[in-house]
Design a protein around this motif. Structure first.
Motif, PDB file in Angstrom:
ATOM      1  N   GLN A  18      43.324  49.797  26.556  1.00 22.51           N
ATOM      2  CA  GLN A  18      42.272  49.433  27.497  1.00 22.51           C
ATOM      3  C   GLN A  18      42.145  50.498  28.591  1.00 22.51           C
ATOM      4  N   VAL A  19      40.906  50.889  28.866  1.00 18.86           N
ATOM      5  CA  VAL A  19      40.621  51.866  29.913  1.00 18.86           C
ATOM      6  C   VAL A  19      39.452  51.319  30.733  1.00 18.86           C
ATOM      7  N   ARG A  20      39.600  51.243  32.041  1.00 18.94           N
ATOM      8  CA  ARG A  20      38.550  50.681  32.895  1.00 18.94           C
ATOM      9  C   ARG A  20      37.405  51.670  33.076  1.00 18.94           C
ATOM     10  N   GLN A  21      36.241  51.124  33.404  1.00 17.79           N
ATOM     11  CA  GLN A  21      35.099  51.964  33.753  1.00 17.79           C
ATOM     12  C   GLN A  21      35.480  52.885  34.914  1.00 17.79           C
ATOM     13  N   GLY A  22      35.011  54.120  34.844  1.00 16.65           N
ATOM     14  CA  GLY A  22      35.226  55.055  35.936  1.00 16.65           C
ATOM     15  C   GLY A  22      36.607  55.664  35.997  1.00 16.65           C
ATOM     16  N   PHE A  23      37.437  55.453  34.970  1.00 14.13           N
ATOM     17  CA  PHE A  23      38.799  55.995  34.996  1.00 14.13           C
ATOM     18  C   PHE A  23      38.791  57.520  34.970  1.00 14.13           C
ATOM     19  N   GLY A  24      37.831  58.078  34.256  1.00 15.45           N
ATOM     20  CA  GLY A  24      37.804  59.536  34.096  1.00 15.45           C
ATOM     21  C   GLY A  24      38.299  59.925  32.723  1.00 15.45           C
ATOM     22  N   THR A  43      38.974  45.329  36.757  1.00 13.01           N
ATOM     23  CA  THR A  43      39.431  43.939  36.769  1.00 13.01           C
ATOM     24  C   THR A  43      40.499  43.690  37.819  1.00 13.01           C
ATOM     25  N   SER A  44      40.365  42.553  38.517  1.00 11.29           N
ATOM     26  CA  SER A  44      41.386  42.076  39.447  1.00 11.29           C
ATOM     27  C   SER A  44      41.704  40.623  39.137  1.00 11.29           C
ATOM     28  N   GLY A  45      42.919  40.201  39.483  1.00  6.99           N
ATOM     29  CA  GLY A  45      43.313  38.818  39.253  1.00  6.99           C
ATOM     30  C   GLY A  45      44.606  38.495  39.952  1.00  6.99           C
ATOM     31  N   PRO A  46      44.933  37.211  40.068  1.00  4.17           N
ATOM     32  CA  PRO A  46      46.135  36.789  40.790  1.00  4.17           C
ATOM     33  C   PRO A  46      47.428  37.374  40.242  1.00  4.17           C
ATOM     34  N   GLY A  47      47.468  37.721  38.974  1.00  8.19           N
ATOM     35  CA  GLY A  47      48.688  38.288  38.405  1.00  8.19           C
ATOM     36  C   GLY A  47      48.759  39.792  38.490  1.00  8.19           C
ATOM     37  N   GLY A  48      47.800  40.416  39.179  1.00 12.64           N
ATOM     38  CA  GLY A  48      47.741  41.863  39.212  1.00 12.64           C
ATOM     39  C   GLY A  48      48.421  42.481  40.412  1.00 12.64           C
ATOM     40  N   SER A  49      48.283  43.799  40.500  1.00 17.95           N
ATOM     41  CA  SER A  49      48.896  44.553  41.591  1.00 17.95           C
ATOM     42  C   SER A  49      47.958  45.677  42.002  1.00 17.95           C
ATOM     43  N   ASP A  50      47.673  45.760  43.296  1.00 17.74           N
ATOM     44  CA  ASP A  50      46.859  46.868  43.790  1.00 17.74           C
ATOM     45  C   ASP A  50      47.611  48.190  43.704  1.00 17.74           C
ATOM     46  N   ALA A  51      48.922  48.126  43.736  1.00 16.18           N
ATOM     47  CA  ALA A  51      49.725  49.353  43.728  1.00 16.18           C
ATOM     48  C   ALA A  51      49.937  49.899  42.323  1.00 16.18           C
ATOM     49  N   SER A  52      50.263  49.028  41.381  1.00 11.41           N
ATOM     50  CA  SER A  52      50.628  49.509  40.049  1.00 11.41           C
ATOM     51  C   SER A  52      49.650  49.107  38.951  1.00 11.41           C
ATOM     52  N   GLY A  53      48.628  48.318  39.277  1.00 12.24           N
ATOM     53  CA  GLY A  53      47.667  47.902  38.267  1.00 12.24           C
ATOM     54  C   GLY A  53      46.792  49.048  37.806  1.00 12.24           C
ATOM     55  N   THR A  99      42.540  46.915  34.470  1.00 16.98           N
ATOM     56  CA  THR A  99      42.120  46.403  33.167  1.00 16.98           C
ATOM     57  C   THR A  99      42.579  44.952  33.032  1.00 16.98           C
ATOM     58  N   PRO A 100      42.027  44.192  32.083  1.00 13.56           N
ATOM     59  CA  PRO A 100      42.497  42.814  31.905  1.00 13.56           C
ATOM     60  C   PRO A 100      43.990  42.718  31.620  1.00 13.56           C
ATOM     61  N   GLU A 101      44.560  43.699  30.905  1.00  9.46           N
ATOM     62  CA  GLU A 101      45.997  43.666  30.637  1.00  9.46           C
ATOM     63  C   GLU A 101      46.824  44.047  31.858  1.00  9.46           C
ATOM     64  N   ARG A 102      46.273  44.916  32.716  1.00  8.32           N
ATOM     65  CA  ARG A 102      46.987  45.367  33.918  1.00  8.32           C
ATOM     66  C   ARG A 102      46.016  45.366  35.097  1.00  8.32           C
ATOM     67  N   PRO A 103      45.661  44.167  35.602  1.00  5.62           N
ATOM     68  CA  PRO A 103      44.632  44.090  36.641  1.00  5.62           C
ATOM     69  C   PRO A 103      45.147  44.502  38.020  1.00  5.62           C
ATOM     70  N   TYR A 104      44.194  44.822  38.910  1.00 10.98           N
ATOM     71  CA  TYR A 104      44.506  44.906  40.331  1.00 10.98           C
ATOM     72  C   TYR A 104      44.659  43.474  40.859  1.00 10.98           C
ATOM     73  N   ARG A 105      45.049  43.357  42.123  1.00  7.53           N
ATOM     74  CA  ARG A 105      45.154  42.029  42.720  1.00  7.53           C
ATOM     75  C   ARG A 105      43.902  41.649  43.506  1.00  7.53           C
ATOM     76  N   SER A 106      43.318  42.573  44.245  1.00  5.10           N
ATOM     77  CA  SER A 106      42.268  42.220  45.191  1.00  5.10           C
ATOM     78  C   SER A 106      40.892  42.703  44.739  1.00  5.10           C
ATOM     79  N   LEU A 107      39.889  41.995  45.168  1.00 12.70           N
ATOM     80  CA  LEU A 107      38.511  42.436  45.004  1.00 12.70           C
ATOM     81  C   LEU A 107      38.303  43.751  45.748  1.00 12.70           C
ATOM     82  N   LYS A 108      38.902  43.863  46.918  1.00 14.89           N
ATOM     83  CA  LYS A 108      38.760  45.087  47.714  1.00 14.89           C
ATOM     84  C   LYS A 108      39.181  46.315  46.923  1.00 14.89           C
ATOM     85  N   ARG A 109      40.311  46.249  46.239  1.00  8.74           N
ATOM     86  CA  ARG A 109      40.815  47.382  45.467  1.00  8.74           C
ATOM     87  C   ARG A 109      39.860  47.698  44.306  1.00  8.74           C
TER      88      ARG A 109
END
Length: 568
Positions: free
Chosen positions: A139-145, A217-227, A230-240
């Motif tokens: 999985q690769v998120r939009q805008g990853f490069g 993608t962001s979700g409660p199980g994610g991390s802004d630091a290490s996410g 993507t759905p498999e490795r989401p961020y935590r916050s909408l802000k991020r």
């Protein structure tokens, strides 16, 4: 001895003739699958059965003869009843059909079996594709490069062209027959979904799933630091997620609550300056409307859940506890959203650009939808309820309402003022604490196929510039069904050539189905109110011209001299 031999011969003759000759030692061959289809570089293994007879026990050597140009095959010795012969097709082989021969030799004995071999050009084969930067995920998120694809397989040196879905792709140095690397760019706005790797050779294409482009993608199980977003490795916050987005991207929120506790900071609008948080052209999408909650500070300090800087939209999420749910800039689409408990500014606040709202719900605020300035809006279905005002339209705003929209249990279902224009089609305005729809100023209102009922005052009170009412029902309101006030230049409930087909019934007996309290303005001349094919309490009024201070309750009344109602 000679005499004994003679007696034996005589005895055989007496029994019917000479004895048969003993069987000669020999063998036969049978190829299990004599028809082969191979590409250049491919190898097939033939199963060959050796059937022995006459006491034949000698080894049989299997080899390839006949039309065998470009075929490689090493002789094989068979001691028993079965053997295997391998045939490899090389570049020297001709494409098309040939007839090589499997030959079995044992001393002076030779047996053969003819094959049918169809040869096609070589094609690459892919055994695996790995995203080098994926950490085990494709999985690769939009805008990853840029990412690197590591491809393993065979005949890769023969590849003449390659592609990964619709993504920009380049071949990196160091290709071998069994491996190559591709640089793939995943830009902002990349089309979401699976991207297949296609490798083209002279003999055709080979393809395999390479990667999947996902929303940010962001979700409660994610991390802004290490996410990874993507759905498999989401961020935590909408802000991020928003910080990584740009035009054309989708920010996806998994079910959960997004608040300051989880690192959110919100947009603001103090009435003068808007500080947006959604980049231009970004769609914010929730996993489900009930499951994704944007939770504001619940204070009067200016806060906006989503403020769009230049187009984009939102769908399938709920915002609550803000001074405004959504602040519109550019061309914005809102679908299946809910805004609850807005503390002042409006569930949606828009003063320019274009806005489309579909299947959404606005409740518990001062105003459900606050549209002003020059915004051009469309409202499809959904509802506004339990607000001070369901929908407020002012300035030069334009609004079209369709698809069964309902405004109920508000102070007023809708207010239209200034030079605003509203076209209401197939909608309901009912059970409001004041009027269903109130229009004044220099506004224009066109109503078709709507219902106004059970409102605490009039179903529709019009004091704007122009009203057209067709095919609508105004019933069981505590005030008049329609109250005409101020000094509109046009009130049209049907004409001689264009029937109104309206139905007004069960409204206030004291005020009538239509209460005309327009002001007479000197110098304007006679102001005419037209009506046709419209029932008042089940009665179709007699065609005539009715002038001021006319009362025919509970049907209609005219309160002011020099005001006219023309019934066709």
């Amino acid at each position: 001895m000679r005499r004994l031999a003679t007696l034996l011969l005589l005895n055989l003759a007496a029994c019917g003739g000479p004895a048969p000759a003993p069987a000669q030692p020999t063998f036969t061959l049978r190829v299990e699958s004599p028809v082969l289809e191979l590409r250049v570089t491919q190898t097939a293994t033939l199963k060959v059965t050796v059937s022995r007879s006459g006491g034949f026990v000698a080894p049989v050597i299997l080899s390839l003869g006949g039309e065998n140009t470009g075929l490689e095959s090493a002789p094989v010795t068979v001691l028993g009843g079965e053997g295997s012969l391998s045939i490899k097709v090389t570049d020297a082989a001709k494409t098309g059909t040939s007839f090589p021969v499997v030959v079995g030799t044992a001393g002076a004995l030779t047996k053969s079996e003819t094959l049918t071999l169809r040869v096609a050009k070589a094609v690459a084969a892919v055994s695996s594709v790995t995203v080098k930067e994926g950490g085990g995920s494709a999985q690769v998120r939009q805008g990853f490069g840029s990412v690197t694809l590591q491809v393993q397989g065979s005949n890769l040196e023969r590849v003449t062209a390659f592609r990964v879905g619709d993504l920009e792709t380049a071949l990196l140095p160091g290709r071998t027959p069994t491996g190559l690397e591709l640089q793939v760019r995943v830009p902002h706005g990349a089309t979401l979904g699976a991207k297949r790797l296609v490798l083209t050779t002279e003999g055709g294409d080979a393809d395999l799933l390479a990667l999947t482009v996902t929303p940010i993608t962001s979700g409660p199980g994610g991390s802004d630091a290490s996410g990874a977003g993507t759905p498999e490795r989401p961020y935590r916050s909408l802000k991020r997620a928003l910080s990584q987005s740009s035009t054309g991207d989708t920010v996806r929120l998994l079910n959960g609550t997004y608040s300051a506790v989880n690192g959110e900071t919100w947009a603001s609008d103090d009435g003068t300056t808007v500080i947006p948080n959604v980049p231009a052209g970004v769609m914010v999408e929730g996993e489900s409307r009930a499951g994704v909650i944007l939770s504001g500070p619940n204070t009067l300090a200016t806060s906006v859940a989503l403020a769009f800087s230049g187009g984009g939209g939102a769908r399938a999420l709920t915002a609550r506890g803000f001074t405004a749910g959504f602040r519109v800039g550019g061309s914005v689409s809102l679908e299946n959203v809910a805004v609850q408990s807005v503390l002042g500014g409006g569930g949606v606040k828009a003063d320019g650009g274009s806005l489309r709202v579909a299947g959404s719900e606005f409740s518990g605020g001062a105003v459900g939808l606050l549209l002003f300035g020059t915004v051009d809006a469309e409202l499809v279905g959904g509802s506004a309820h339990d607000n001070g005002t369901g929908v407020s339209l002012s300035g030069a705003a334009k609004l079209r309402v369709t698809g069964g929209f309902a405004a109920y249990a508000n102070g007023a279902g809708m207010q239209v003022s200034g030079q605003a224009e509203a076209a209401l089609e197939g909608s309901q305005f009912h059970s409001n604490r004041a009027t269903g729809v109130l229009a004044n100023g220099d506004s224009v209102l066109r109503v078709s196929g709507c219902e106004f009922y059970a409102n605490a005052t009039s179903g529709l009170e019009f004091g704007g510039r122009s009203l057209t009412l067709r095919g609508s029902t105004l019933r069981d309101n505590r005030g008049a069904g329609l109250t005409v006030s101020r000094s509109p230049t046009k009130v049209d409930l049907g004409t001689f050539t264009d029937p109104g087909n309206n139905d007004l019934r069960g409204n206030s007996a004291a005020l009538g189905q239509i209460s005309d309290i327009r002001l007479y303005v000197s110098g304007l001349g006679q102001v005419v109110f037209t009506l046709s094919a419209t029932r008042l309490n089940g009665v179709t009024p007699r065609p005539d011209i009715y002038t001021g201070q006319y009362s025919n309750l509970p049907y209609f009344s005219i309160a002011v001299p020099n005001v006219t109602v023309q019934i066709f």
